[in-house]
Design a protein around this motif. Structure first.
Motif, mmCIF file in Angstrom:
data_model
loop_
_atom_site.group_PDB
_atom_site.id
_atom_site.type_symbol
_atom_site.label_atom_id
_atom_site.label_comp_id
_atom_site.label_asym_id
_atom_site.label_seq_id
_atom_site.Cartn_x
_atom_site.Cartn_y
_atom_site.Cartn_z
ATOM 1 N N ARG A 219 -7.070 -2.088 -4.022
ATOM 2 C CA ARG A 219 -6.077 -2.894 -4.383
ATOM 3 C C ARG A 219 -5.063 -3.218 -3.455
ATOM 4 O O ARG A 219 -4.680 -4.551 -3.169
ATOM 5 C CB ARG A 219 -5.228 -2.295 -5.732
ATOM 6 C CG ARG A 219 -4.110 -3.174 -6.345
ATOM 7 C CD ARG A 219 -2.992 -2.172 -7.033
ATOM 8 N NE ARG A 219 -3.967 -1.734 -8.296
ATOM 9 C CZ ARG A 219 -4.401 -2.151 -9.319
ATOM 10 N NH1 ARG A 219 -4.296 -3.504 -9.564
ATOM 11 N NH2 ARG A 219 -4.815 -1.690 -10.362
ATOM 12 N N GLY A 223 -5.069 -6.963 -1.472
ATOM 13 C CA GLY A 223 -3.787 -7.439 -1.454
ATOM 14 C C GLY A 223 -3.202 -7.732 -0.127
ATOM 15 O O GLY A 223 -2.057 -8.519 -0.080
ATOM 16 N N ASN A 367 -7.071 -8.646 -7.577
ATOM 17 C CA ASN A 367 -6.032 -8.090 -6.261
ATOM 18 C C ASN A 367 -6.160 -8.847 -5.045
ATOM 19 O O ASN A 367 -5.119 -8.763 -4.350
ATOM 20 C CB ASN A 367 -6.394 -6.553 -6.245
ATOM 21 C CG ASN A 367 -6.079 -5.879 -7.465
ATOM 22 O OD1 ASN A 367 -5.083 -5.642 -7.882
ATOM 23 N ND2 ASN A 367 -6.979 -5.397 -8.118
#
Length: 370
Positions: A219, A223, A367
């Motif tokens: 994640r 990101g 994400n």
């Protein structure tokens, strides 16, 4: 329900596999060669163009007509299924890197079978026997040696920090199933190591009560705006092209280190990265069940498990599953000295990798930030 389905599929796959002898047995190679010469020409599918040379070498050695065709893993799946259903088998041998798909679609439906040469059984580790894997391929973390004296990243979690925002090149997991398989393998078999790497880098324990360490790393990494590419070539260029002031860091196939000689790139292997310098996936050697050339197919499987047969691919950093076959010193990545630093693929949970591919693709999509 999903787990019940997977267990049922595992039982079905097991029924399709040829049992492997516990100890080495003899093989009448001369009889196999004679039978192969009486059969129609052999066609081998593989995702590398080197299969053309390998087939030619095989033909020259045994006098058995063989044709190598470069076919992507996805196309192999479709072709094998359609050819079998039409009772018109063209591809007699499939060297396929999509192990989960083979476990889920090809083996349980009887389109292909796995055969272990009995005289080589004791040289192939048990994890590579059923189904037979002829090699493992490596994807590794790499840096630009022209700019950095040593690898600038020593821990996986560094790639989630601002310093590396939009500076990591990475093959799009939506286009390559081996990447989502890797995510699932990490969560299944090595989540504790990902959590330990977090503590080693940040000095605090990672709370995994609500979400796995693997998902938390992915994640944060997704990101952090990695440069997503459609293959290994753009990654190799972004990382290794000479003359850059601020080159990308990246993950790519170890085979791309040949670009150092071919294109003047400056790729370096991040051998000391925690917890791993990279990861591997397997290439299976499978035979079409409806082939008209069963002896030639078996002979070729035997051939590519030898040092001579697999040599063109080992030169690119592919790792033979035959423990007697070593990576040559001339292999450009230097991988041979760091095999223990690679996270290995475990085919025992390959069906779960297949079942969760869409879940991991969705997780990445949600994400990922540009």
């Amino acid at each position: 329900m999903k787990r019940v389905y997977i267990r049922a599929l595992q039982a079905s796959v097991a029924a399709c596999l040829v049992s492997v002898p516990a100890m080495a047995q003899t093989l009448d190679l001369d009889a196999m060669i004679a039978a192969a010469k009486a059969e129609p020409p052999l066609t081998i599918y593989d995702s590398t163009g080197k299969i053309v040379d390998m087939a030619a070498n095989f033909e020259a050695k045994y006098g058995v007509k063989a044709i190598g065709q470069k076919v992507s893993a996805n196309s192999q799946l479709e072709m094998i299924i359609r050819e079998s259903q039409a009772n018109n088998v063209i591809g007699d041998v499939a060297l396929i890197t999509d192990t989960p798909a083979a476990l889920a679609q090809l083996l349980p439906n009887g389109f292909v079978e796995s055969w272990m040469p009995p005289d080589l059984a004791d040289k192939i580790p048990p994890m590579f026997r059923n189904p037979l894997a002829i090699s493992t391929n490596a994807n590794v973390w790499a840096y630009n040696t022209e700019v950095y004296e040593s690898c600038p990243v020593t821990n996986l979690w560094q790639l989630t920090e601002p310093e590396w925002r939009a500076k990591v090149a990475f093959v799009d997991p939506l286009t390559k199933g081996t990447y989502t398989d890797w995510f699932n393998q990490l969560e299944t078999h090595a989540d504790a190591e990902i959590a330990a790497a977090y503590k080693a880098h940040f000095g605090a324990d990672l709370d995994t009560s609500a979400e796995s360490a693997t998902k938390q790393w992915l994640r944060a990494f997704a990101g952090n705006a990695p440069l997503v590419t459609d293959g290994d070539d753009p990654v190799a260029e972004a990382v290794g092209a000479p003359g850059q002031a601020e080159p990308f860091f990246g993950m790519l196939s170890s085979a791309k280190f040949r670009d150092n000689a071919d294109k003047g790139y400056k790729l370096g292997l991040c051998a000391e990265m925690t917890p791993w310098a990279g990861w591997t996936y397997t290439k299976l050697g499978l035979m079409a069940t409806k082939t008209d050339s069963p002896s030639a197919a078996r002979l070729f499987i035997h051939y590519i498990l030898t040092e001579e047969g697999i040599a063109p691919q080992v030169a690119d950093g592919k790792i033979s599953t035959n423990s007697d076959v070593k990576i040559p010193d001339s292999e450009p990545s230097g991988l041979a000295a760091h095999l223990d630093a690679l996270f290995p693929y475990d085919a025992s949970t390959g069906l779960d990798d297949w079942e969760t591919r869409q879940d991991w693709q969705d997780f990445w999509t949600i994400n990922y930030k540009k």
